[in-house]
Scaffold this active site. Structure first.
Site, PDB file in Angstrom:
ATOM      1  N   ARG A 196      -2.656   5.738  -6.255  1.00 26.11           N
ATOM      2  CA  ARG A 196      -3.732   5.172  -7.066  1.00 26.11           C
ATOM      3  C   ARG A 196      -4.527   4.109  -6.299  1.00 26.11           C
ATOM      4  O   ARG A 196      -5.753   4.201  -6.185  1.00 26.11           O
ATOM      5  CB  ARG A 196      -3.154   4.512  -8.307  1.00 26.11           C
ATOM      6  CG  ARG A 196      -3.318   5.252  -9.606  1.00 26.11           C
ATOM      7  CD  ARG A 196      -2.341   4.670 -10.602  1.00 26.11           C
ATOM      8  NE  ARG A 196      -1.012   4.810 -10.012  1.00 26.11           N
ATOM      9  CZ  ARG A 196      -0.248   5.877 -10.209  1.00 26.11           C
ATOM     10  NH1 ARG A 196      -0.633   6.809 -11.014  1.00 26.11           N
ATOM     11  NH2 ARG A 196       0.929   5.979  -9.611  1.00 26.11           N
ATOM     12  N   THR A 197      -3.838   3.099  -5.824  1.00 26.40           N
ATOM     13  CA  THR A 197      -4.528   1.991  -5.146  1.00 26.40           C
ATOM     14  C   THR A 197      -5.191   2.484  -3.858  1.00 26.40           C
ATOM     15  O   THR A 197      -6.321   2.117  -3.547  1.00 26.40           O
ATOM     16  CB  THR A 197      -3.527   0.860  -4.840  1.00 26.40           C
ATOM     17  OG1 THR A 197      -2.934   0.426  -6.068  1.00 26.40           O
ATOM     18  CG2 THR A 197      -4.218  -0.319  -4.186  1.00 26.40           C
TER      19      THR A 197
ATOM     20  N   LYS B 299      11.420   0.922  13.590  1.00 29.34           N
ATOM     21  CA  LYS B 299      12.276   0.664  14.741  1.00 29.34           C
ATOM     22  C   LYS B 299      12.149  -0.776  15.213  1.00 29.34           C
ATOM     23  O   LYS B 299      12.586  -1.113  16.296  1.00 29.34           O
ATOM     24  CB  LYS B 299      11.930   1.634  15.869  1.00 29.34           C
ATOM     25  CG  LYS B 299      12.012   3.101  15.479  1.00 29.34           C
ATOM     26  CD  LYS B 299      11.422   3.990  16.574  1.00 29.34           C
ATOM     27  CE  LYS B 299      10.962   5.328  16.039  1.00 29.34           C
ATOM     28  NZ  LYS B 299       9.790   5.834  16.756  1.00 29.34           N
TER      29      LYS B 299
ATOM     30  N   ARG C  49      -0.921  -2.699   2.454  1.00 26.14           N
ATOM     31  CA  ARG C  49       0.166  -2.947   1.500  1.00 26.14           C
ATOM     32  C   ARG C  49       1.438  -3.095   2.306  1.00 26.14           C
ATOM     33  O   ARG C  49       1.856  -2.167   3.002  1.00 26.14           O
ATOM     34  CB  ARG C  49       0.308  -1.805   0.489  1.00 26.14           C
ATOM     35  CG  ARG C  49       1.572  -1.964  -0.367  1.00 26.14           C
ATOM     36  CD  ARG C  49       1.576  -1.190  -1.638  1.00 26.14           C
ATOM     37  NE  ARG C  49       0.603  -1.673  -2.567  1.00 26.14           N
ATOM     38  CZ  ARG C  49       0.585  -1.377  -3.869  1.00 26.14           C
ATOM     39  NH1 ARG C  49       1.515  -0.593  -4.372  1.00 26.14           N
ATOM     40  NH2 ARG C  49      -0.345  -1.842  -4.654  1.00 26.14           N
TER      41      ARG C  49
ATOM     42  N   HIS D  90      -1.600  -9.499  -5.167  1.00 26.47           N
ATOM     43  CA  HIS D  90      -2.373  -8.257  -5.154  1.00 26.47           C
ATOM     44  C   HIS D  90      -3.773  -8.667  -5.636  1.00 26.47           C
ATOM     45  O   HIS D  90      -4.183  -8.328  -6.738  1.00 26.47           O
ATOM     46  CB  HIS D  90      -1.711  -7.251  -6.106  1.00 26.47           C
ATOM     47  CG  HIS D  90      -2.219  -5.852  -5.983  1.00 26.47           C
ATOM     48  ND1 HIS D  90      -3.292  -5.501  -5.188  1.00 26.47           N
ATOM     49  CD2 HIS D  90      -1.811  -4.700  -6.576  1.00 26.47           C
ATOM     50  CE1 HIS D  90      -3.497  -4.195  -5.304  1.00 26.47           C
ATOM     51  NE2 HIS D  90      -2.624  -3.690  -6.129  1.00 26.47           N
TER      52      HIS D  90
END
Lengths: 303, 303, 303
Positions: free
Chosen positions: A52-53, A82, A103, A132
């Site tokens: 969605r975002t 890693k 994100r 956010h």
């Protein structure tokens, strides 16, 4: 305004500039988008996935005529697992684009990225207790669009507020306006953290903590429901069904109030109320596109 | 024609309109594509991954000048796994695009999506016993292009037909044409389901069920082979090697017949016959691009 | 030059043609890209994921005005896992694009793909002991750009060289220039394989094998450090910390030498030296974009 990593960055004039640009974006989309930003590339770098975002940002960029580089799940599929430094990744990826929508799984990830990035960083969520900010901006725009005012509003926020990234970011934004009253409705174990309350105290914003939806629901202009994480609840042996918004709650609400939810939803928000005119959550999702388009134009126009 | 969720939607005039547009698309690609659809965004929302089908749609959109939003594996990487409703996802994603190509894991998923979507939904496969109508359209176009006719053809379909999405969708399409004869070749345990046979009875289409490739192969104009799911076979303790198409089978086939396969293939279709002129499966894959381009132009032109 | 699968394909005049185009690409990016290649589609088909390399190619294509089809992890998410032939996949995907950038898990994968593909194949890494020719080209361009010469250079390559794809590809390229001296620095168990040494012998290139960084570091113009795979090391019970490049090593190096690393890095390259003017690895990553743009224009212009 080069980097967008937390709500606190936005002054009221900045917010109002954004909200003046936003309806223009709706008109641009209605006429098939623009080509004005065709030289720009936006990269979505998502360490935790959110279709969605991601789509919201990518669609915003495409409607502006820009181009996109996309990751669905950078954490799994990049060498980051890693042990590579986020800072190194940002230094490299910034060669390939004009803006990075990040994100990240750690609180503060966006700010660390911004510290080394030659291109704009937009925080699309950092850590479960982080922020956010673009979600908060689209939430605030929705409140503004539905209520026509931002000063003097009463807003109830409901859910597992301690880790509620969207609630935290929205509280910071609302604290900038006058005569706002905030109600934080949650069981004590999941209440909003003290850093937010301290910020509200400093800004002299009035607020109440409550664990009863019923006592508050009739007083507020905005009901901001958030998703229940069932796994967390089962760890706490909590039953949050008394916080659910359904048809029985509608009758107790003000007739001109607004019901919001950042979506996706679970049982905490009944689909039986979707057709009520106060149910603003799908309009809220749509506003995300326009607010993000407006934000991108502000970033690119100021370069 | 706003939504494409099952083969039955297509009338013969619609099919022929599509097949008239398709060769034009081939010419458009040959001259480097068009920009005619540059205001359109297509989103691929794939809950089960298929790089081939996804690229086919995305390339079709790019060759038309349109833009794409892409998911490789929405099921894993979206909140859908946490119990979000498909309907909610569609309501949100439809804000970001003009058309959603949906591959969903449940039979009927595309129809549910179409019921709530303000933008076009194209079913790219729903559930193992569902449909895949654009695959059926490209299959039918390939038959038309190879045989130059659609009435009066004999078509053998081979494999695990009970869960054969492409075979089911193609049977519906073929039933619309005259004097078609269908042979369903499978072991009894995996034969085509009765809903298809009932549909053929209603449409008075002639068909035979058989578990012998050898008896049928010399009679048919089209051999439609499908992939063997080895895991399923081992559960049933079945050996399907007698259904394999290889060089020993070629000699028994009509000299002007056509061998098709939706690909990817396994042992059921030998690469030793790839150079035989009757082997049409790579041309079939190529037709997918042109048929999907034609379908997208029909959807967008009718808006 | 239709397909790029190994370093050996490049003659010195070809390399120099590429290196003349590369600075032009930097200027194109600075002025917002070009639209010259707007009819072209590039597909990234990555069986092992690498966000960095994928974004580098995709950004190169977008800056040239082209379009992209993208996979993050084809191995997991395509039917390839069920046993489909790479050759079949390439035959199908080549219908959808004008160029395929392939990262495959098997040595020789790119060459197999090139044998059947009607569109250009670019090897973006094939197998752990295979090649990564565009990485070698950007490495060589970086050396050229930093040192202004390619003949007469001394280059030390450090790490687990037996499976070092980038080192192998770069060694092939460097062997084409005059009076080059190569030092391969690794513990005996992980030294460069004999096929490379045999090639250097044939080309009469001077080289030394060593397991001491200290003995070599003061003599070389270029230090090419590579990443330590900790899992492999723990299997071998090896401690490679004596090969780490940190501030204590800087003092022993020539003042006009160059430190390179294909990135991502781990402990083998200290971030404490990032600000030293000899640290060229971030410039090296940036060069990747320009070299790949130049390579794409050479491929498309020759079609």
């Amino acid at each position: 305004m080069k980097h967008i990593y937390e709500s606190q960055q936005f002054t009221v004039p900045r917010i109002m500039e954004l909200f003046e640009r936003t309806p223009l974006m709706k008109r641009i989309v209605a006429r098939g988008g623009t080509q004005d930003y065709h030289t720009k590339i936006l990269a979505t770098l998502f360490y935790n996935s959110s279709t969605r975002t991601r789509f919201s940002f990518e669609s915003a960029m495409l409607r502006l005529g820009g181009k996109i580089l996309s990751t669905e799940h950078a954490r799994e599929f990049s060498s980051e697992v890693k042990g590579e430094l986020l800072e190194d990744t940002i230094r490299i990826i910034s060669n390939y684009c004009d803006c990075i929508v990040l994100r990240h799984f750690e609180e503060g990830g966006a700010k660390r990225a911004a510290a080394v990035s030659p291109v704009s960083i937009i925080n699309a969520g950092d850590g479960s207790g982080g922020q956010h900010p673009t979600q908060a901006l689209l939430d605030l725009f929705t409140i503004y669009n539905e209520c026509k005012i931002l000063n003097g509003l009463s807003v109830a926020m409901i859910g597992a507020l301690d880790l509620g990234r969207t609630v935290r970011s929205l509280a910071y934004l609302l604290s900038k306006f006058e005569r706002v009253k905030l109600y934080f409705i949650a069981p004590a174990e999941l209440q909003i953290k003290s850093d937010i309350l301290q910020h509200l105290d400093e800004k002299r914003v009035s607020y109440e903590l409550s664990d009863s939806l019923e006592e508050v629901i009739s007083k507020v202009d905005v009901v901001y429901q958030t998703r229940i994480d069932r796994e967390r609840l089962s760890n706490y042996h909590l039953d949050l069904s008394r916080f659910n918004i359904d048809q029985s709650v509608l009758g107790k609400m003000k007739t001109d109030s607004v019901i919001m939810h950042p979506l996706p939803r679970s049982v905490e928000l009944s689909s039986a109320i979707d057709s009520d005119p106060r149910a603003a959550y799908f309009r809220q999702a749509q506003n995300g596109l326009f607010v993000r388009m407006a934000l991108l134009t502000m970033i690119f126009d100021e370069e």
